[in-house]
Design an enzyme around this catalytic site. Sequence first.
Site, PDB file in Angstrom:
ATOM      1  N   SER A  69       9.440  -3.700  -5.674  1.00 44.44           N
ATOM      2  CA  SER A  69       9.323  -2.281  -5.390  1.00 44.44           C
ATOM      3  C   SER A  69       9.026  -1.428  -6.620  1.00 44.44           C
ATOM      4  O   SER A  69       8.536  -0.317  -6.487  1.00 44.44           O
ATOM      5  CB  SER A  69      10.605  -1.783  -4.734  1.00 44.44           C
ATOM      6  OG  SER A  69      11.689  -1.877  -5.649  1.00 44.44           O
ATOM      7  N   SER A 101      12.371  -7.027  -7.618  1.00 47.25           N
ATOM      8  CA  SER A 101      11.555  -5.824  -7.821  1.00 47.25           C
ATOM      9  C   SER A 101      11.174  -5.491  -9.248  1.00 47.25           C
ATOM     10  O   SER A 101      10.401  -4.565  -9.465  1.00 47.25           O
ATOM     11  CB  SER A 101      12.250  -4.618  -7.202  1.00 47.25           C
ATOM     12  OG  SER A 101      12.029  -4.619  -5.835  1.00 47.25           O
ATOM     13  N   LYS A 158      11.776   4.495 -13.109  1.00 44.17           N
ATOM     14  CA  LYS A 158      11.608   4.328 -11.652  1.00 44.17           C
ATOM     15  C   LYS A 158      12.325   5.470 -10.939  1.00 44.17           C
ATOM     16  O   LYS A 158      13.458   5.827 -11.309  1.00 44.17           O
ATOM     17  CB  LYS A 158      12.198   2.977 -11.243  1.00 44.17           C
ATOM     18  CG  LYS A 158      11.978   2.594  -9.787  1.00 44.17           C
ATOM     19  CD  LYS A 158      12.522   1.197  -9.523  1.00 44.17           C
ATOM     20  CE  LYS A 158      12.295   0.734  -8.100  1.00 44.17           C
ATOM     21  NZ  LYS A 158      12.813  -0.626  -7.847  1.00 44.17           N
TER      22      LYS A 158
HETATM   23  N1  GLN Z   1      11.039  -7.323  -2.076  1.00 41.02           N
HETATM   24  C1  GLN Z   1      12.449  -7.312  -1.932  1.00 41.02           C
HETATM   25  C2  GLN Z   1      12.838  -6.428  -0.790  1.00 41.02           C
HETATM   26  O1  GLN Z   1      11.986  -5.911  -0.160  1.00 41.02           O
HETATM   27  C3  GLN Z   1      13.103  -6.907  -3.216  1.00 41.02           C
HETATM   28  C4  GLN Z   1      13.227  -5.465  -3.413  1.00 41.02           C
HETATM   29  C5  GLN Z   1      13.963  -5.097  -4.677  1.00 41.02           C
HETATM   30  O2  GLN Z   1      14.233  -5.947  -5.528  1.00 41.02           O
HETATM   31  N2  GLN Z   1      14.325  -3.834  -4.778  1.00 41.02           N
HETATM   32  O3  GLN Z   1      13.971  -6.249  -0.502  1.00 41.02           O
END
Ligand code: GLN
Length: 487
Positions: A157, A181, A82
Amino acid sequence: MTKLTPCQRPVRTLLEQLQVGDLSSTRLTEECLHEIKSQNGSLNAFLTLQEESAIRQAEAIDQRRARGESLGLLAGLPIAIKDNICQLDTKTTCSSRMLENFVSPYDAHVIEKLQQADAIIIGKTNLDEFAMGSSTENSYFGMSRNPWNTEFVPGGSSGGSASAVAANMAPLALGSDTGGSIRQPAAFCGLVGLKPTYGRVSRYGLVAFASSLDQIGPFSCDVYGSAILMDAISGHDQRDSTSLPYPALELTKDLDQPISGLKIGVIEELMEKSVDGDIVAGVRHAIDVYRQQGAEIIPIKLPHAEYAVATYYIIAPCEASSNLSRYDGIHYGYRAKEFSSLTEMYSRSRGEGFGTEVKRRIMLGTYALSSGYYDAYYNKALKVRRLIRQDYDEAFKNVDVVLGPVTPSAAFKKGEHSKDPLTMYLSDLFTISANLTGLPAISVPCGLNDKGLPLGFQLTGKALEESTLLRIARMFEAQGDWKTNRF
Ligand code: GLN
């Protein structure tokens, strides 16, 4: 080369083939690169590719294997990273204009560990900007697509990492999980995805979003893949003050040992709320499979779980507003071209360098931390966070693991939630608690819905009990090919 359907690269099989010489690392790497070249145009999973170095490393591994040298745990396996994880002399953009041209001067701890394990880093993957989002639609470089159906999001994400593994572009990937994420994109793409216990994997070199919640973890097509990747990247690191003082895990050792007397907790109230029928059917199927294997299913209560979204969307933006203050246009990152004062340089650089969602989070966090509101929002959220953890501690007195949905729905269509941040936030309902509590949680694929999209279920374990968690996940996986289950 024959065309593969999604999720065709189980790590266990690949490692066996590499070990007995049915497959060379060079061949595997070339096959992955071939998939990337033919599919990345439509999937946009990779932001940068490390083609030459990957082939060079693969050839070196093959030569060392031929000489009979002892090799690392992940020897010869390509892995995608990532793009919020720093790799020396490589771009680390966080999918932000702010870091579009940032080249990391050092390796993250996990990158060093992967190199020691003889893995082959094949490229960096797309994400929601600074890991804020659930669909990759917040990426400055355009969204990634779901390999099962490109009209749908891969989740976020870490959507690029999930898309890459599901599309057979790499058998393994690393993601980061602050509020789901890893687990949510794993569920959307038919993968196993694990958020380890907080502190299990060093955050050194992971670009900070919300430091008390962020954890790095694996994506793979099979449970074994996530287990062996965890074995490679876990363990103490003194450069992360929250790194736990324990040695690396050895999860592959007893992965196939089923758990006798297994007690599984199920939260009925949450499942009844706003969860699609196909998800409920998938979760119920998983429960049936465990019951058939002798597990006891015990209804549990997590009275504060419904406040998890509200709590997270205070704490995460607060921490983000502090962490992201370092992008000021001076130290590094984007700097506005035109300004007439120092203040204007700051505001323009941040105004132009950050996207809408990141700015929204910074403003939410700054507001919640401002004097007069600090107690009402931030301190209160910390108290609720403690109550949510107490709910789990109470539940774990009677059960080994908690089973439930990962997400309220299967993958949604691109554009479906992007106009309304609140519905996007609410879709994190089931994943957020594991971050607030620090507990390990895994997403396990269990079937396909009538649109042909993957469905997953989530297991949340006791702190530090990744081993139990993965063995329970493996018990389900061993019961047959989940892709043949239709709900
Ligand atoms: N969807 C969550 C957010 O927008 C989680 C994001 C993540 O785990 N990086 O914060």
